[in-house]
Design a protein around this motif. Structure first.
Motif, mmCIF file in Angstrom:
data_model
loop_
_atom_site.group_PDB
_atom_site.id
_atom_site.type_symbol
_atom_site.label_atom_id
_atom_site.label_comp_id
_atom_site.label_asym_id
_atom_site.label_seq_id
_atom_site.Cartn_x
_atom_site.Cartn_y
_atom_site.Cartn_z
ATOM 1 N N ARG A 137 0.832 -1.201 0.000
ATOM 2 C CA ARG A 137 0.000 0.000 0.000
ATOM 3 C C ARG A 137 0.871 1.257 0.000
ATOM 4 O O ARG A 137 0.633 2.190 -0.780
ATOM 5 C CB ARG A 137 -0.909 0.001 1.230
ATOM 6 C CG ARG A 137 -1.912 1.153 1.277
ATOM 7 C CD ARG A 137 -2.739 1.132 2.556
ATOM 8 N NE ARG A 137 -3.446 -0.127 2.721
ATOM 9 C CZ ARG A 137 -3.215 -1.006 3.692
ATOM 10 N NH1 ARG A 137 -2.273 -0.755 4.600
ATOM 11 N NH2 ARG A 137 -3.912 -2.119 3.783
ATOM 12 N N THR B 3 2.673 1.779 -3.411
ATOM 13 C CA THR B 3 1.768 2.246 -4.464
ATOM 14 C C THR B 3 1.532 3.751 -4.356
ATOM 15 O O THR B 3 1.610 4.473 -5.356
ATOM 16 C CB THR B 3 0.433 1.489 -4.393
ATOM 17 O OG1 THR B 3 0.682 0.082 -4.515
ATOM 18 C CG2 THR B 3 -0.508 1.924 -5.498
ATOM 19 N N ILE B 4 1.243 4.216 -3.151
ATOM 20 C CA ILE B 4 1.009 5.654 -2.950
ATOM 21 C C ILE B 4 2.272 6.453 -3.263
ATOM 22 O O ILE B 4 2.221 7.503 -3.922
ATOM 23 C CB ILE B 4 0.545 5.924 -1.505
ATOM 24 C CG1 ILE B 4 -0.855 5.338 -1.262
ATOM 25 C CG2 ILE B 4 0.528 7.430 -1.225
ATOM 26 C CD1 ILE B 4 -1.951 5.995 -2.055
ATOM 27 N N ARG C 253 -0.970 -5.091 -6.318
ATOM 28 C CA ARG C 253 -2.286 -4.518 -6.019
ATOM 29 C C ARG C 253 -3.262 -4.924 -7.119
ATOM 30 O O ARG C 253 -2.893 -4.984 -8.294
ATOM 31 C CB ARG C 253 -2.239 -2.982 -5.940
ATOM 32 C CG ARG C 253 -1.193 -2.435 -5.005
ATOM 33 C CD ARG C 253 -1.385 -2.900 -3.580
ATOM 34 N NE ARG C 253 -2.401 -2.126 -2.877
ATOM 35 C CZ ARG C 253 -2.870 -2.453 -1.667
ATOM 36 N NH1 ARG C 253 -2.450 -3.553 -1.073
ATOM 37 N NH2 ARG C 253 -3.770 -1.693 -1.087
ATOM 38 N N GLN D 246 -7.759 -1.782 -5.767
ATOM 39 C CA GLN D 246 -6.774 -1.152 -4.896
ATOM 40 C C GLN D 246 -5.941 -0.122 -5.656
ATOM 41 O O GLN D 246 -5.643 0.953 -5.137
ATOM 42 C CB GLN D 246 -5.872 -2.225 -4.298
ATOM 43 C CG GLN D 246 -6.576 -3.150 -3.321
ATOM 44 C CD GLN D 246 -5.778 -4.403 -3.022
ATOM 45 O OE1 GLN D 246 -4.874 -4.777 -3.769
ATOM 46 N NE2 GLN D 246 -6.106 -5.070 -1.924
ATOM 47 N N ALA E 93 -5.946 3.929 -4.881
ATOM 48 C CA ALA E 93 -4.701 4.642 -4.589
ATOM 49 C C ALA E 93 -4.504 5.805 -5.555
ATOM 50 O O ALA E 93 -4.102 6.905 -5.150
ATOM 51 C CB ALA E 93 -3.516 3.681 -4.667
ATOM 52 N N ASP F 134 -6.931 8.642 -4.574
ATOM 53 C CA ASP F 134 -6.466 9.401 -3.411
ATOM 54 C C ASP F 134 -5.302 10.328 -3.787
ATOM 55 O O ASP F 134 -5.238 11.481 -3.344
ATOM 56 C CB ASP F 134 -6.014 8.438 -2.310
ATOM 57 C CG ASP F 134 -7.183 7.697 -1.676
ATOM 58 O OD1 ASP F 134 -8.329 8.163 -1.823
ATOM 59 O OD2 ASP F 134 -6.954 6.640 -1.043
ATOM 60 N N THR F 135 -4.388 9.817 -4.600
ATOM 61 C CA THR F 135 -3.234 10.622 -5.005
ATOM 62 C C THR F 135 -3.656 11.826 -5.839
ATOM 63 O O THR F 135 -3.217 12.960 -5.580
ATOM 64 C CB THR F 135 -2.246 9.765 -5.817
ATOM 65 O OG1 THR F 135 -1.823 8.647 -5.037
ATOM 66 C CG2 THR F 135 -1.033 10.587 -6.229
#
Length: 433
Positions: free
Chosen positions: A19, A22-23, A117, A121, A125, A128-129
């Motif tokens: 996680r 990825t972010i 991911r 997922q 991500a 959110d980014t």
């Protein structure tokens, strides 16, 4: 294996690491312009290198979960190999190697995320980014254009928000902001439809993406919006068609799209005038004509891979000299690849994109969840934008192409049959996808 090695292995293979990685990779990729301007190109290169090495380490730790045959699309590997081999006929071998390392680094990050991911997922991500980056862009545009009424020079922000644009946020150009905003809109909308994000977050996110796409005043945004809307409508029709008639509908829609493209080409001048993009198109036409003159000298292998034109290599500097301009790309991904890797590179690039689009489209048309529409819609955006910009061969655009191609290949590939023959198990997608 020692205790410290075992702990490191567990850390690299953990869900928390997947996680966080990825972010971090998405933030570094889409925020590359901001990172470079606030620090330096060296810092950005170091971050990319570290993320690439970390991604390779994660894949090594998870090697038992992976199949070597399905690690990456063969067309992607061939394209990367050609780019590396081009160092032998390049006009500047060191710069070609540097350009290839950028290409390879973003590919490694995308491949890593594609394996650690799943689609949901990854989409969450990315959502959110992009929410954070778009809010930051709007905040800086408000600061520059309304609160202090002064440009933010080191970010190339001119402060035009109060005049209705054009703005570029933290992405360097209005066209890049428009491109990112369209990707964000696709992601936010599918997040909302899959109920992975609550409406109080999803709806303002969609409004934010739409507003920034509008005030970017990018000529390509309207084309991208129309293309995505048409693709969404077509995919909706196919998804609601009974399986027995789905192939016929697919062919009919394909013929309709081909006809529309022919009509659009025939009436391109009135369309360009209506969009108010006459000067932009004229600039591109002059550039493309000049590029074709250099392509004719090395039609098959090209002049060597460089990526962007920021460095002063031949023939890019000479093309700009002849045009009395300062282009940093061919303003078209296909012309850029044709110039740098010749016909061979262009064919590999087309195979990579077309196979990924066809695979993802077939999966999206057959699966019940709207989640599967994310990959083909992003690929349509990349394909259309490639006609006007070279984003798809560098940075975030290239990253998204590799990620989507890998995702498409995981669900529909000749490798599945080989895996099934070797293991006796037919590969399936996880329910969360």
């Amino acid at each position: 294996m020692t205790t410290s090695e075992a702990r490191l292995s567990r850390l690299l293979g953990s869900v928390e690491m997947a996680r966080a990685y990825t972010i971090a990779a998405l933030s570094a990729t889409f925020g590359s312009f901001l990172i470079e301007r606030m620090t330096s190109m060296t810092t950005l290169a170091t971050i990319t290198l570290l993320l690439g090495v970390l991604g390779a380490a994660i894949l090594f730790v998870r090697r038992e979960e992976l199949s070597l045959l399905r690690l990456a699309p063969s067309s992607l590997l061939a394209f990367l190999a050609l780019g590396l081999i081009s160092v032998f006929w390049s006009t500047d071998r060191s710069d070609t190697l540097v350009g290839w390392l950028w290409l390879f680094g973003y590919a490694v990050m995308a491949i890593t995320i594609g394996h650690i991911r799943d689609t949901l997922q990854t989409m969450r991500a990315l959502g959110d980014t992009l929410r954070v980056l778009l809010v930051l862009s709007l905040g800086l545009e408000i600061l520059s254009g309304i609160l202090i009424d002064l440009p933010i020079a080191f970010l190339d922000i001119d402060g035009n928000l109060a005049m209705g644009g054009p703005i570029q946020g933290i992405f360097g150009t209005r066209n890049m902001l428009g491109f990112v905003a369209v990707i964000a809109l696709i992601t936010f909308f599918i997040e909302w439809r899959t109920q992975s994000v609550a409406a109080p977050i999803a709806i303002p996110s969609i409004a934010l993406g739409a507003f920034l796409a509008l005030v970017s005043a990018s000529p390509t945004v309207l084309v991208l919006a129309v293309a995505v809307a048409v693709a969404t409508s077509a995919l909706t029709i196919v998804r609601h068609t009974p399986p027995g008639r789905r192939n016929i509908v697919q062919w009919m829609l394909g013929a309709l799209v081909a006809t529309a493209l022919i009509v659009a080409f025939a009436f391109r001048h009135p369309i360009i005038a209506w969009m108010g993009a006459g000067s932009d198109f004229s600039t591109r036409a002059d550039l493309w004509n000049q590029i074709l003159d250099f392509v004719a000298i090395r039609p098959f292998q090209g002049w060597g891979w460089f990526g962007s034109w920021q460095r002063g290599e031949y023939p890019f500097t000479y093309i700009n000299y002849l045009l009395d301009d300062r282009h940093q790309s061919a303003l078209n991904a296909f012309f850029d690849i044709l110039l740098q890797l010749g016909v061979a590179g262009l064919l590999l690039f087309l195979i990579l994109g077309c196979v990924a689009l066809i695979r993802s489209w077939l999966v999206a048309s057959a699966r019940r969840s709207v989640l599967y529409a994310w990959t083909p819609l992003v690929l349509v955006t990349l394909a259309v934008d490639s006609m006007f910009e070279s984003f798809t061969i560098v940075g975030a655009g290239w990253f998204m192409l590799v990620l989507c191609a890998l995702r498409a290949g995981q669900s529909r590939s000749w490798r599945e049959n080989i895996d099934a023959a070797n293991t006796g198990v037919i590969p399936t997608l996880r329910p969360s996808e």
